[in-house]
Design an enzyme around this catalytic site. Sequence first.
Site, PDB file in Angstrom:
ATOM      1  N   ASP A  36       0.682  -0.805   0.443  1.00 57.15           N
ATOM      2  CA  ASP A  36       0.472   0.310   0.500  1.00 57.15           C
ATOM      3  C   ASP A  36       1.219   1.090  -0.175  1.00 57.15           C
ATOM      4  O   ASP A  36       1.385   1.359   1.066  1.00 57.15           O
ATOM      5  CB  ASP A  36      -0.855  -0.530   1.164  1.00 57.15           C
ATOM      6  N   VAL A  37       0.997   1.947  -1.082  1.00 58.49           N
ATOM      7  CA  VAL A  37       1.961   2.970  -1.460  1.00 58.49           C
ATOM      8  C   VAL A  37       1.633   3.957  -2.259  1.00 58.49           C
ATOM      9  O   VAL A  37       2.424   5.226  -1.635  1.00 58.49           O
ATOM     10  CB  VAL A  37       3.250   2.643  -2.378  1.00 58.49           C
ATOM     11  N   LYS A  38       0.013   3.649  -2.497  1.00 61.52           N
ATOM     12  CA  LYS A  38      -0.123   4.817  -3.467  1.00 61.52           C
ATOM     13  C   LYS A  38       0.556   6.432  -4.305  1.00 61.52           C
ATOM     14  O   LYS A  38       0.222   7.571  -4.244  1.00 61.52           O
ATOM     15  CB  LYS A  38      -1.200   6.084  -2.384  1.00 61.52           C
ATOM     16  N   ARG A  39       1.434   5.039  -4.705  1.00 61.98           N
ATOM     17  CA  ARG A  39       2.253   6.298  -5.928  1.00 61.98           C
ATOM     18  C   ARG A  39       1.229   7.230  -7.009  1.00 61.98           C
ATOM     19  O   ARG A  39       0.830   6.142  -7.157  1.00 61.98           O
ATOM     20  CB  ARG A  39       3.362   5.349  -5.956  1.00 61.98           C
ATOM     21  N   THR A  83      -0.900  -0.324  -4.253  1.00 57.59           N
ATOM     22  CA  THR A  83      -1.886   0.715  -5.633  1.00 57.59           C
ATOM     23  C   THR A  83      -1.157   2.105  -5.652  1.00 57.59           C
ATOM     24  O   THR A  83       0.050   2.352  -4.977  1.00 57.59           O
ATOM     25  CB  THR A  83      -2.911   0.933  -2.650  1.00 57.59           C
TER      26      THR A  83
END
Lengths: 302, 302
Positions: free
Chosen positions: A108-111, A140
């Site tokens: 879960d890194v939301k890059r 993510t």
Amino acid sequence: MPVENFADRLIRAIQSKNAPCVVGLDTSLDLISPEILKEYGVSAASSRKEKCNAIVRYNRMVLDQVADLVPAVKPNSAFYERYGADGIFALEETCEYAKSKGLLTILDVKRGDIGPSSEAYARGLLSEETEEAKLFDSITLSAYLGEDSVEPFVNLCRDYGRGGFVMVKTSNRGSAVIQDLPVGNSTVCEKVAELVSKWSEATAGSSGYGAVGAVVGATWPDHAKKLRALMPKSYLLVPGFGAQGGDIETVKACFNRDKLGAIINSSRGITYPQKTGSSDAMAKQIRVACEKFVADVVAVLK
Amino acid sequence: MPVENFADRLIRAIQSKNAPCVVGLDTSLDLISPEILKEYGVSAASSRKEKCNAIVRYNRMVLDQVADLVPAVKPNSAFYERYGADGIFALEETCEYAKSKGLLTILDVKRGDIGPSSEAYARGLLSEETEEAKLFDSITLSAYLGEDSVEPFVNLCRDYGRGGFVMVKTSNRGSAVIQDLPVGNSTVCEKVAELVSKWSEATAGSSGYGAVGAVVGATWPDHAKKLRALMPKSYLLVPGFGAQGGDIETVKACFNRDKLGAIINSSRGITYPQKTGSSDAMAKQIRVACEKFVADVVAVLK
């Protein structure tokens, strides 16, 4: 050897465990019981490296308990990046251990960045450029920067059998401020969902589901129905069940009629079942919490 | 000792160098000249650690050339995260060297998550929790998840004299897809700008400018004027000048009448002035490119 599509791998893993469930590893020393911190010999005065070793040790305990119950785990990068480079080593060690136990990893890194930067992120997380890049089966993503910011990730997901989950509607209370802004007869998050649906079609596996899916929080019943319909072939990663107050009806709405299409996440509800207790007691409680979580989700699909 | 507000620190640094300019450190072995790679003894076959050592060595060369010309540098985290934990060590070493040269650091990480995760990110980057967290004077942020996702960062910026730049309108071609969606008489990026303006007011220093500002690309002349007006007390971090085709008129529109309020970034145009050449030749060209960059931006304000 042709690579296997991520959605196909995910579905196979879900079916083998009979659990469309993922355990979030948001490991924080602030939430680990005082007894366990003492066992591990770690305190506020410990070095960055010592703190990270304690986090890995706790994660191994969690993974030992949940590996036969769920198909995937989701470490949130924030809790590792908090300790800089040592934290990233801890993340890599955690994912290596998870993969040795046969689990899929969702980082879960939301890059999301402009083209060349997204390309660099994607190569570090979803390629075979380094041994470590192989540790992450999926990540993510953020789409605020537009299509060209997500496409490098989509391309590598296709090339290397990896997956992505683009944030569409997040579980937090404040998500409405931007995500629910009205755009004609639609909303911002529905516009993002339309993009995701295209990416899912472009990365479809033999199951029909795409390697690139969406994050849709379990806390918004009306959104779940609408977003499910807008992205029929997207896998939805659904956080917010448990600690954040997501409910059964919303979780149900995230699945398709084929009982596929969603994987439900629980983090703090599983990994910190009690505030106090030794590691032996905690391990037992983690297993109990995970069994209950899986049973609750499976009951939704009956 | 009370901490000095980030906007006040930034303005002081800009004025001491007479240069509202920042050099981006998007260092990639793919773009470093073959001669320099040979000097450094690094190739595709080198280990992750060896590649990272080469990146730090190149960055030191760049920093030696630009440190007396600009007030700040902006490493993009993507190019370091590409190499996992070793890459983050390289990032930390780079920022340590930049700070030893008196430069402010702007870490381009585009972070934003739900509350507890944003708090963890913020503690790792903008606190005094570890020695390494002190290396980053400011970071870039994403607001797609809403106000509650940015507030932990805003709070630590205020408490520790650090800064944030929230992505409002990015420089890439595809940014229109989400950021320009119409919302009544406004647009998505203008709605984000309204949030940023509030955060700037809440973190204002003695200059009147806030410690939390915005990212506004140099590639959109009409946006620059409108967004400048919507965020009168926000510092704008302006990428896209140079390699990405940003123009003088747009850059001009990002400044206020007081000749403050914007800091212009150039990355690849400075750090890879030529495709071939030794490190000695490259160092000279980097200095020439940086001097020209500063002169071009200063000329805008005449």
